[in-house]
Design a protein around this motif. Structure first.
Motif, PDB file in Angstrom:
ATOM      1  N   VAL A   1      25.789  27.642  28.681  1.00  0.00           N
ATOM      2  CA  VAL A   1      26.962  27.687  30.442  1.00  0.00           C
ATOM      3  C   VAL A   1      27.939  27.323  29.532  1.00  0.00           C
ATOM      4  O   VAL A   1      29.613  28.145  30.342  1.00  0.00           O
ATOM      5  CB  VAL A   1      26.698  25.842  31.065  1.00  0.00           C
ATOM      6  CG1 VAL A   1      27.747  26.432  31.906  1.00  0.00           C
ATOM      7  CG2 VAL A   1      25.194  25.232  31.330  1.00  0.00           C
TER       8      VAL A   1
ATOM      9  N   TRP B   1      26.538  28.937  39.790  1.00  0.00           N
ATOM     10  CA  TRP B   1      25.973  28.940  38.308  1.00  0.00           C
ATOM     11  C   TRP B   1      24.909  26.947  39.121  1.00  0.00           C
ATOM     12  O   TRP B   1      25.624  26.209  39.496  1.00  0.00           O
ATOM     13  CB  TRP B   1      26.787  28.833  37.300  1.00  0.00           C
ATOM     14  CG  TRP B   1      25.158  28.713  35.818  1.00  0.00           C
ATOM     15  CD1 TRP B   1      24.703  29.486  35.657  1.00  0.00           C
ATOM     16  CD2 TRP B   1      24.761  27.397  35.691  1.00  0.00           C
ATOM     17  NE1 TRP B   1      23.867  29.177  34.036  1.00  0.00           N
ATOM     18  CE2 TRP B   1      23.799  27.809  34.487  1.00  0.00           C
ATOM     19  CE3 TRP B   1      24.817  26.264  36.156  1.00  0.00           C
ATOM     20  CZ2 TRP B   1      23.122  26.858  33.916  1.00  0.00           C
ATOM     21  CZ3 TRP B   1      24.207  25.232  34.962  1.00  0.00           C
ATOM     22  CH2 TRP B   1      23.546  24.875  33.789  1.00  0.00           C
ATOM     23  N   TYR B   2      23.972  27.334  38.640  1.00  0.00           N
ATOM     24  CA  TYR B   2      23.312  26.430  38.922  1.00  0.00           C
ATOM     25  C   TYR B   2      21.207  25.879  37.734  1.00  0.00           C
ATOM     26  O   TYR B   2      21.051  26.632  37.630  1.00  0.00           O
ATOM     27  CB  TYR B   2      22.740  25.748  40.052  1.00  0.00           C
ATOM     28  CG  TYR B   2      21.750  26.798  40.875  1.00  0.00           C
ATOM     29  CD1 TYR B   2      20.578  25.921  41.119  1.00  0.00           C
ATOM     30  CD2 TYR B   2      22.140  28.243  41.259  1.00  0.00           C
ATOM     31  CE1 TYR B   2      18.926  26.534  41.333  1.00  0.00           C
ATOM     32  CE2 TYR B   2      20.297  28.424  42.151  1.00  0.00           C
ATOM     33  CZ  TYR B   2      19.483  28.650  41.956  1.00  0.00           C
ATOM     34  OH  TYR B   2      18.194  28.822  42.155  1.00  0.00           O
TER      35      TYR B   2
ATOM     36  N   MET C   1      32.135  21.106  39.437  1.00  0.00           N
ATOM     37  CA  MET C   1      31.386  21.148  38.928  1.00  0.00           C
ATOM     38  C   MET C   1      30.224  19.789  40.047  1.00  0.00           C
ATOM     39  O   MET C   1      30.515  19.105  40.669  1.00  0.00           O
ATOM     40  CB  MET C   1      30.882  20.148  38.009  1.00  0.00           C
ATOM     41  CG  MET C   1      31.414  20.800  36.520  1.00  0.00           C
ATOM     42  SD  MET C   1      30.772  20.024  34.904  1.00  0.00           S
ATOM     43  CE  MET C   1      29.449  19.782  34.207  1.00  0.00           C
TER      44      MET C   1
ATOM     45  N   THR D   1      25.449  35.120  41.995  1.00  0.00           N
ATOM     46  CA  THR D   1      25.236  33.956  41.031  1.00  0.00           C
ATOM     47  C   THR D   1      25.462  34.427  39.606  1.00  0.00           C
ATOM     48  O   THR D   1      24.914  35.849  39.307  1.00  0.00           O
ATOM     49  CB  THR D   1      24.302  33.494  41.047  1.00  0.00           C
ATOM     50  OG1 THR D   1      22.958  34.050  41.080  1.00  0.00           O
ATOM     51  CG2 THR D   1      23.791  32.334  42.509  1.00  0.00           C
TER      52      THR D   1
ATOM     53  N   GLU E   1      27.309  17.983  30.114  1.00  0.00           N
ATOM     54  CA  GLU E   1      27.973  17.573  31.183  1.00  0.00           C
ATOM     55  C   GLU E   1      29.283  17.350  30.921  1.00  0.00           C
ATOM     56  O   GLU E   1      30.516  18.233  31.065  1.00  0.00           O
ATOM     57  CB  GLU E   1      27.412  16.668  32.122  1.00  0.00           C
ATOM     58  CG  GLU E   1      26.401  17.025  33.389  1.00  0.00           C
ATOM     59  CD  GLU E   1      26.071  15.758  34.569  1.00  0.00           C
ATOM     60  OE1 GLU E   1      26.988  15.687  35.170  1.00  0.00           O
ATOM     61  OE2 GLU E   1      24.743  15.146  34.625  1.00  0.00           O
TER      62      GLU E   1
ATOM     63  N   ILE F   1      22.277  21.244  32.349  1.00  0.00           N
ATOM     64  CA  ILE F   1      23.588  21.600  31.949  1.00  0.00           C
ATOM     65  C   ILE F   1      22.910  21.168  30.314  1.00  0.00           C
ATOM     66  O   ILE F   1      23.092  19.741  29.835  1.00  0.00           O
ATOM     67  CB  ILE F   1      24.716  20.876  32.252  1.00  0.00           C
ATOM     68  CG1 ILE F   1      25.377  21.657  33.930  1.00  0.00           C
ATOM     69  CG2 ILE F   1      25.596  20.980  31.525  1.00  0.00           C
ATOM     70  CD1 ILE F   1      26.325  20.433  34.697  1.00  0.00           C
TER      71      ILE F   1
ATOM     72  N   VAL G   1      29.696  25.371  39.779  1.00  0.00           N
ATOM     73  CA  VAL G   1      28.626  24.785  38.453  1.00  0.00           C
ATOM     74  C   VAL G   1      27.846  23.288  39.154  1.00  0.00           C
ATOM     75  O   VAL G   1      28.053  22.351  39.262  1.00  0.00           O
ATOM     76  CB  VAL G   1      29.304  24.424  36.910  1.00  0.00           C
ATOM     77  CG1 VAL G   1      27.893  23.705  36.601  1.00  0.00           C
ATOM     78  CG2 VAL G   1      30.095  25.735  36.144  1.00  0.00           C
TER      79      VAL G   1
END
Length: 353
Positions: free
Chosen positions: A194, A183-184, A240, A257, A222, A187, A215
């Protein structure tokens, strides 16, 4: 004009647009509000963010408006393409009514259209009803704007994909050697949600099958996500990473993804994933009907706000190899029509007219 040239999908589109418009022969100037430039671009950069960092007082803001107006006039700008969010009624009235030239194209990148227009409808209608164009990145967004404001100066142009740029970066080496999903993005829980993905991963079989979750991105939430990962005892399984201008090497090497958003426009993360030949598991975000993920063709679509449904989809792509390989095989061809060569022609027609 763009907020910056870093991190967000709208910023990525603005940077890409500067390149293909330059390649088409237009002289391009780029104005950024923040001093953050990470994506490649073409044209002459006027970085208002640098000036803002020197003086962000009320007087400094007024000075930047005058500098911007002088910049537009002295360079004889024919057309402004505005990619920013525009929800501050006073400043947007000043910019649209007194700073911008006649020819303006206002971009709307999200189904959350309220962040692209001032909060009062009468102000929005006065500022935008007679301006040249409001361009949405999907038909669904265009319909929502029409329903909300009854504008007639609307058009949709989908986000482009630069296959050559992606191909030049996607084969770079990475440190990760285990299987993983990816996942990108930004955040930010309000839009990207997320935490739903973390909950779904925790409920899925992936951790027990040594398929990690990576991530990638920066954002105000975050810390919240890191705490959630720790509480679910997933620190060995969820990694992360900070924002990178090259997520493509991770997309290319991931199993698939994931998109977990509450709402989107025309998400670049999905386009870029499919362009790498990587299928997508996506929730049914607001406006998903106008997206490119087709269930069991190039990915899986599942009910939103339901970690069990998302967990089951994650499991399906690990357990059902035939389905997974079929979706993977269809991925790249499913987005060929969004090539930068095709989309740039639509922009050329709009600008020339």
């Amino acid at each position: 004009m763009s907020r910056s040239l870093s991190e967000g999908g709208a910023d990525r589109v603005a940077a890409m647009q500067s390149i293909f418009l330059s390649d088409l022969g237009y002289y391009v100037y780029i104005v950024t509000i923040l001093n953050s430039v990470k994506y490649p671009f073409k044209g002459e950069l006027f970085n208002l963010g640098e000036i803002k960092e020197q003086n962000d007082t009320l007087l400094g803001r007024v000075k930047r408006l005058f500098l911007f107006k002088k910049f537009l006039k002295s360079n004889k700008i024919d057309v402004v393409i505005d990619h920013r969010v525009r929800s501050k009624r006073f400043s947007e009235y000043i910019i649209s009514a007194f700073v911008y030239p006649t020819n303006v194209i206002y971009m709307v990148h999200s189904y959350a259209i309220e962040i692209y227009f001032p909060p009062y409808k009468w102000i929005t209608k006065r500022l935008y009803k007679r301006r040249n164009k409001i361009v949405s990145v999907t038909k669904g967004i265009e319909k929502l704007i029409k329903k909300t404001y009854n504008f007639n100066n609307l058009q949709s142009i989908y986000n482009p994909i630069d296959f050559n740029y992606i191909d030049s970066l996607k084969n770079e080496a990475i440190a990760e050697t285990s299987d993983f999903i990816f996942w990108y993005g930004r955040i930010e829980e309000k839009s990207k949600n997320v935490s739903l993905l973390i909950d779904a991963y925790a409920k899925s079989k992936l951790a027990s099958k040594n398929v990690k979750l990576i991530v990638m991105g920066n954002g105000k939430d975050e810390g919240l996500i890191k705490i959630k990962i720790e509480k679910l005892n997933l620190t060995e399984k969820v990694r992360m990473l900070p924002f990178s201008v090259n997520p493509f090497t991770y997309i290319e090497k991931s199993k698939f993804t994931v998109l977990s958003s509450k709402y989107e426009g025309f998400p670049m993360s999905v386009l870029e994933s499919l362009a790498c030949g990587t299928p997508v598991v996506s929730v049914e975000y607001k406006n998903f009907e106008d997206g490119v993920v087709k269930n069991e063709y190039n990915g899986l679509m599942v009910e939103n706000h339901n970690p069990d449904a998302l967990a089951n989809a994650l499991n399906r792509f690990i357990d059902d190899e035939k389905l997974y390989l079929s979706c993977k095989g269809n991925a790249k061809n499913s987005v060929v029509s969004f090539s930068v060569e095709n989309i740039s022609k639509q922009w050329q027609t709009l600008i020339d007219n």
